[in-house]
Enzyme design. Structure first.
Site, PDB file in Angstrom:
ATOM      1  N   ALA A   9      42.299  82.124  23.218  1.00  0.00           N
ATOM      2  CA  ALA A   9      41.674  80.774  23.789  1.00  0.00           C
ATOM      3  C   ALA A   9      40.251  80.627  23.283  1.00  0.00           C
ATOM      4  O   ALA A   9      39.513  80.293  24.196  1.00  0.00           O
ATOM      5  CB  ALA A   9      41.893  81.101  25.267  1.00  0.00           C
ATOM      6  N   GLY A  10      40.324  80.818  22.132  1.00  0.00           N
ATOM      7  CA  GLY A  10      38.822  80.710  21.374  1.00  0.00           C
ATOM      8  C   GLY A  10      38.689  79.314  21.075  1.00  0.00           C
ATOM      9  O   GLY A  10      39.485  78.246  21.461  1.00  0.00           O
ATOM     10  N   VAL A  12      39.633  77.395  18.177  1.00  0.00           N
ATOM     11  CA  VAL A  12      40.738  76.602  18.019  1.00  0.00           C
ATOM     12  C   VAL A  12      41.913  76.659  18.960  1.00  0.00           C
ATOM     13  O   VAL A  12      42.569  75.465  19.167  1.00  0.00           O
ATOM     14  CB  VAL A  12      41.298  77.378  16.499  1.00  0.00           C
ATOM     15  CG1 VAL A  12      42.510  76.518  16.078  1.00  0.00           C
ATOM     16  CG2 VAL A  12      40.265  77.340  15.481  1.00  0.00           C
ATOM     17  N   ASP A  32      44.886  84.715  26.443  1.00  0.00           N
ATOM     18  CA  ASP A  32      43.889  85.574  25.623  1.00  0.00           C
ATOM     19  C   ASP A  32      43.948  86.893  26.435  1.00  0.00           C
ATOM     20  O   ASP A  32      44.456  87.213  27.319  1.00  0.00           O
ATOM     21  CB  ASP A  32      42.797  84.702  25.739  1.00  0.00           C
ATOM     22  CG  ASP A  32      41.710  85.368  24.562  1.00  0.00           C
ATOM     23  OD1 ASP A  32      41.557  84.378  23.585  1.00  0.00           O
ATOM     24  OD2 ASP A  32      41.238  86.432  24.548  1.00  0.00           O
ATOM     25  N   ARG A  81      35.994  83.973  10.694  1.00  0.00           N
ATOM     26  CA  ARG A  81      35.003  84.723   9.801  1.00  0.00           C
ATOM     27  C   ARG A  81      33.634  84.511  10.228  1.00  0.00           C
ATOM     28  O   ARG A  81      33.207  83.411  10.598  1.00  0.00           O
ATOM     29  CB  ARG A  81      35.421  83.762   8.493  1.00  0.00           C
ATOM     30  CG  ARG A  81      36.278  84.553   7.725  1.00  0.00           C
ATOM     31  CD  ARG A  81      35.993  83.810   6.308  1.00  0.00           C
ATOM     32  NE  ARG A  81      36.205  82.402   6.251  1.00  0.00           N
ATOM     33  CZ  ARG A  81      36.148  81.404   5.169  1.00  0.00           C
ATOM     34  NH1 ARG A  81      35.435  81.817   4.103  1.00  0.00           N
ATOM     35  NH2 ARG A  81      36.353  80.308   5.471  1.00  0.00           N
ATOM     36  N   ASN A  94      42.773  91.548  11.731  1.00  0.00           N
ATOM     37  CA  ASN A  94      43.991  90.418  12.279  1.00  0.00           C
ATOM     38  C   ASN A  94      45.285  90.999  12.272  1.00  0.00           C
ATOM     39  O   ASN A  94      46.182  90.294  12.831  1.00  0.00           O
ATOM     40  CB  ASN A  94      43.280  89.162  11.368  1.00  0.00           C
ATOM     41  CG  ASN A  94      42.182  88.395  11.959  1.00  0.00           C
ATOM     42  OD1 ASN A  94      41.606  88.863  12.997  1.00  0.00           O
ATOM     43  ND2 ASN A  94      41.921  87.399  11.693  1.00  0.00           N
ATOM     44  N   ASN A 119      43.809  83.642  10.105  1.00  0.00           N
ATOM     45  CA  ASN A 119      43.534  83.992   8.573  1.00  0.00           C
ATOM     46  C   ASN A 119      43.556  85.469   8.529  1.00  0.00           C
ATOM     47  O   ASN A 119      43.349  85.957   9.430  1.00  0.00           O
ATOM     48  CB  ASN A 119      42.135  83.484   8.496  1.00  0.00           C
ATOM     49  CG  ASN A 119      42.138  81.981   7.920  1.00  0.00           C
ATOM     50  OD1 ASN A 119      43.222  81.765   7.308  1.00  0.00           O
ATOM     51  ND2 ASN A 119      40.764  81.356   8.169  1.00  0.00           N
ATOM     52  N   ARG A 150      40.676  67.805   4.215  1.00  0.00           N
ATOM     53  CA  ARG A 150      39.347  67.653   3.908  1.00  0.00           C
ATOM     54  C   ARG A 150      39.243  67.128   2.392  1.00  0.00           C
ATOM     55  O   ARG A 150      38.058  66.467   2.316  1.00  0.00           O
ATOM     56  CB  ARG A 150      39.008  69.402   3.810  1.00  0.00           C
ATOM     57  CG  ARG A 150      38.539  69.909   4.907  1.00  0.00           C
ATOM     58  CD  ARG A 150      38.436  71.478   4.873  1.00  0.00           C
ATOM     59  NE  ARG A 150      37.975  71.968   6.373  1.00  0.00           N
ATOM     60  CZ  ARG A 150      38.213  73.234   6.464  1.00  0.00           C
ATOM     61  NH1 ARG A 150      38.653  74.044   5.707  1.00  0.00           N
ATOM     62  NH2 ARG A 150      37.497  73.514   7.799  1.00  0.00           N
ATOM     63  N   HIS A 174      45.569  79.184   1.149  1.00  0.00           N
ATOM     64  CA  HIS A 174      44.542  78.426   2.030  1.00  0.00           C
ATOM     65  C   HIS A 174      43.311  78.792   1.679  1.00  0.00           C
ATOM     66  O   HIS A 174      42.828  79.939   0.962  1.00  0.00           O
ATOM     67  CB  HIS A 174      44.746  79.055   3.329  1.00  0.00           C
ATOM     68  CG  HIS A 174      43.571  78.256   4.331  1.00  0.00           C
ATOM     69  ND1 HIS A 174      43.165  77.053   4.102  1.00  0.00           N
ATOM     70  CD2 HIS A 174      42.919  78.829   5.142  1.00  0.00           C
ATOM     71  CE1 HIS A 174      42.427  76.649   5.129  1.00  0.00           C
ATOM     72  NE2 HIS A 174      41.993  77.784   5.674  1.00  0.00           N
TER      73      HIS A 174
HETATM   74  O1  TXD Z   1      43.251  76.587   8.214  1.00  0.00           O
HETATM   75  C1  TXD Z   1      43.323  77.726   9.048  1.00  0.00           C
HETATM   76  N1  TXD Z   1      44.698  78.276   8.993  1.00  0.00           N
HETATM   77  C2  TXD Z   1      42.294  77.902  10.099  1.00  0.00           C
HETATM   78  C3  TXD Z   1      42.316  79.184  10.253  1.00  0.00           C
HETATM   79  C4  TXD Z   1      41.322  76.939  10.472  1.00  0.00           C
HETATM   80  C5  TXD Z   1      40.336  77.565  11.243  1.00  0.00           C
HETATM   81  C6  TXD Z   1      40.532  78.751  11.891  1.00  0.00           C
HETATM   82  N2  TXD Z   1      41.120  79.761  11.445  1.00  0.00           N
HETATM   83  C7  TXD Z   1      41.575  80.955  11.982  1.00  0.00           C
HETATM   84  O2  TXD Z   1      41.954  80.870  13.194  1.00  0.00           O
HETATM   85  C8  TXD Z   1      40.081  82.027  12.026  1.00  0.00           C
HETATM   86  O3  TXD Z   1      39.988  82.507  10.998  1.00  0.00           O
HETATM   87  C9  TXD Z   1      40.570  83.058  13.082  1.00  0.00           C
HETATM   88  O4  TXD Z   1      41.362  83.941  12.173  1.00  0.00           O
HETATM   89  C10 TXD Z   1      41.617  82.064  13.880  1.00  0.00           C
HETATM   90  C11 TXD Z   1      40.981  81.400  15.382  1.00  0.00           C
HETATM   91  O5  TXD Z   1      39.684  80.909  15.083  1.00  0.00           O
HETATM   92  P1  TXD Z   1      38.845  80.590  16.216  1.00  0.00           P
HETATM   93  O6  TXD Z   1      37.567  79.806  15.733  1.00  0.00           O
HETATM   94  O7  TXD Z   1      39.583  80.173  17.478  1.00  0.00           O
HETATM   95  O8  TXD Z   1      38.258  81.982  16.929  1.00  0.00           O
HETATM   96  P2  TXD Z   1      37.815  82.515  18.152  1.00  0.00           P
HETATM   97  O9  TXD Z   1      37.076  81.375  18.633  1.00  0.00           O
HETATM   98  O10 TXD Z   1      37.112  83.785  17.796  1.00  0.00           O
HETATM   99  O11 TXD Z   1      38.919  82.830  19.010  1.00  0.00           O
HETATM  100  C12 TXD Z   1      39.996  83.821  18.743  1.00  0.00           C
HETATM  101  C13 TXD Z   1      40.589  84.243  20.103  1.00  0.00           C
HETATM  102  C14 TXD Z   1      39.341  84.965  20.987  1.00  0.00           C
HETATM  103  O12 TXD Z   1      39.512  84.246  22.131  1.00  0.00           O
HETATM  104  C15 TXD Z   1      39.929  86.034  21.270  1.00  0.00           C
HETATM  105  O13 TXD Z   1      39.726  86.822  22.370  1.00  0.00           O
HETATM  106  C16 TXD Z   1      41.263  86.285  21.187  1.00  0.00           C
HETATM  107  O14 TXD Z   1      41.441  85.216  20.072  1.00  0.00           O
HETATM  108  N3  TXD Z   1      42.275  87.530  20.789  1.00  0.00           N
HETATM  109  C17 TXD Z   1      43.550  87.534  21.259  1.00  0.00           C
HETATM  110  N4  TXD Z   1      44.251  86.695  22.091  1.00  0.00           N
HETATM  111  C18 TXD Z   1      45.388  87.083  22.435  1.00  0.00           C
HETATM  112  N5  TXD Z   1      46.056  88.320  22.106  1.00  0.00           N
HETATM  113  C19 TXD Z   1      45.161  89.172  21.501  1.00  0.00           C
HETATM  114  N6  TXD Z   1      45.499  90.495  20.893  1.00  0.00           N
HETATM  115  C20 TXD Z   1      43.870  88.718  20.892  1.00  0.00           C
HETATM  116  N7  TXD Z   1      42.865  89.289  19.972  1.00  0.00           N
HETATM  117  C21 TXD Z   1      41.803  88.539  20.039  1.00  0.00           C
END
Ligand code: TXD
Length: 307
Positions: A9-10, A12, A32, A81, A94, A119, A150, A174
């Protein structure tokens, strides 16, 4: 009732959830590990329903059993990242998260389609496919739609031609490993090579490759999420509504493009059957070489997760 679960629930994940309910595509469950965050965000979104006029439900939870019977699970859980960090730096951490998430998908939503976002994308998609044991058509990674969007944005900025009149395809891994297909890029029907100088085109390609990093640098904390969430929801829409659109996505190759047993971005028809048909475009020798290089990076990185 159609149900989509979003894991993570971050930035994205929350944006994916919001777009899905606002488009009335499905009921959404937002999961989350952090207590209160998915519940708080879901409640906040639900309270926008009387204004936005959507009727689907949205629920936040820390309990994976709530993803039961999902039609689609969108996976965004993981670390984003930080400035200066490569996608590959993220791989081990990850990888552990995606393994745990995939086991829960297999347990609670064994009939779902998975749209992977975390990612390094192609590697996490392959890891999820392996861990769930799902058929090839049911695990699909989101990257090419974003990279292509993009690329089109930058081409539109350069030529002043509206994005709608630009066609382009970006294959491969990617980000750093993407392979833009110049021969399939048209600006208002005109081959891109005739519309833009080679130098400008090379710098636009480079800017596209660095598209994620450019945003990370500007934001300072966190990474892009508006265009990434739009790209993931495009895939959700295509599956739920059987659109059969050809989109560049990361899918399992078993000989196509001369590649075996690897997830990489190629054009694929997305419909009710998930990744229904891989389209093989004619590539130049250089593009083929780059695509294969990209696939080698995916295979090597996957080994890091499996250690
Ligand atoms: O083109 C693409 N594929 C991408 C990929 C474009 C943008 C972002 N991309 C990747 O998506 C980025 O590099 C990250 O690996 C993910 C998620 O990105 P976001 O910006 O949403 O990251 P956040 O805001 O840190 O959110 C990640 C959430 C956070 O709330 C954590 O508490 C949660 O993931 N989290 C979990 N949720 C459920 N279960 C588990 N185990 C867990 N671990 C962390």
């Amino acid at each position: 009732m159609t149900k989509v679960s979003v894991i993570g629930a971050g930035n994205v994940g929350a944006e994916v959830a919001r777009r899905i309910v606002e488009k009335n595509l499905a009921d959404v469950v937002l999961v989350d590990v952090v207590e209160g965050v998915p519940q708080g965000k879901a409640l906040d979104m639900l309270q926008s329903a009387p204004i936005e006029g959507f009727s689907n439900s949205i629920e936040g939870t820390n309990d994976y059993s709530n993803i039961q019977d999902s039609d689609i699970v969108v996976v965004t859980a993981g670390l984003a990242r930080k400035p200066g960090m490569t996608r590959e730096d993220l791989v081990i951490k990850n990888g552990q998260i995606i393994t745990e998430v995939s086991k829960n998908i297999k347990k609670y939503a064994p009939k779902s389609f998975v749209v992977m976002v975390t990612n390094p994308l192609d590697v996490m998609t392959q890891l999820c496919w392996k861990t769930t044991g799902f058929d090839n058509n049911r695990v699909i990674g989101m990257a090419g739609i974003l990279d292509t969007a993009r690329f089109i944005c930058f081409l539109s900025e350069e030529t002043k031609v509206p994005a709608k009149k630009i066609e382009a395809v970006v294959l491969g891994g990617h980000g750093d490993a993407m392979v833009p297909l110049v021969d399939y890029t048209f600006i208002d029907g005109k081959p891109v090579k005739e519309a833009i100088s080679a130098d400008r085109l090379a710098s636009i390609v480079q800017r596209t490759r660095d598209g994620g990093a450019e945003i990370v640098k500007l934001l300072k904390t966190g990474s892009a999420y508006y265009a990434p969430s739009a790209s993931a929801v495009e895939m959700v829409d295509c599956i739920l509504n059987d659109r059969k659109k050809v989109l560049p996505c990361s899918v399992y190759l078993k000989g196509q493009y001369g590649l075996l047993d690897v997830f990489i971005g190629v054009p694929v028809k997305i419909g009710a059957g998930g990744a229904e048909e891989i389209i093989e475009l004619k590539l130049t020798e250089e593009e083929k070489h780059e695509l294969h290089r990209s696939a080698r990076v995916v295979k090597d990185t996957l080994l890091l997760c499996e250690k």
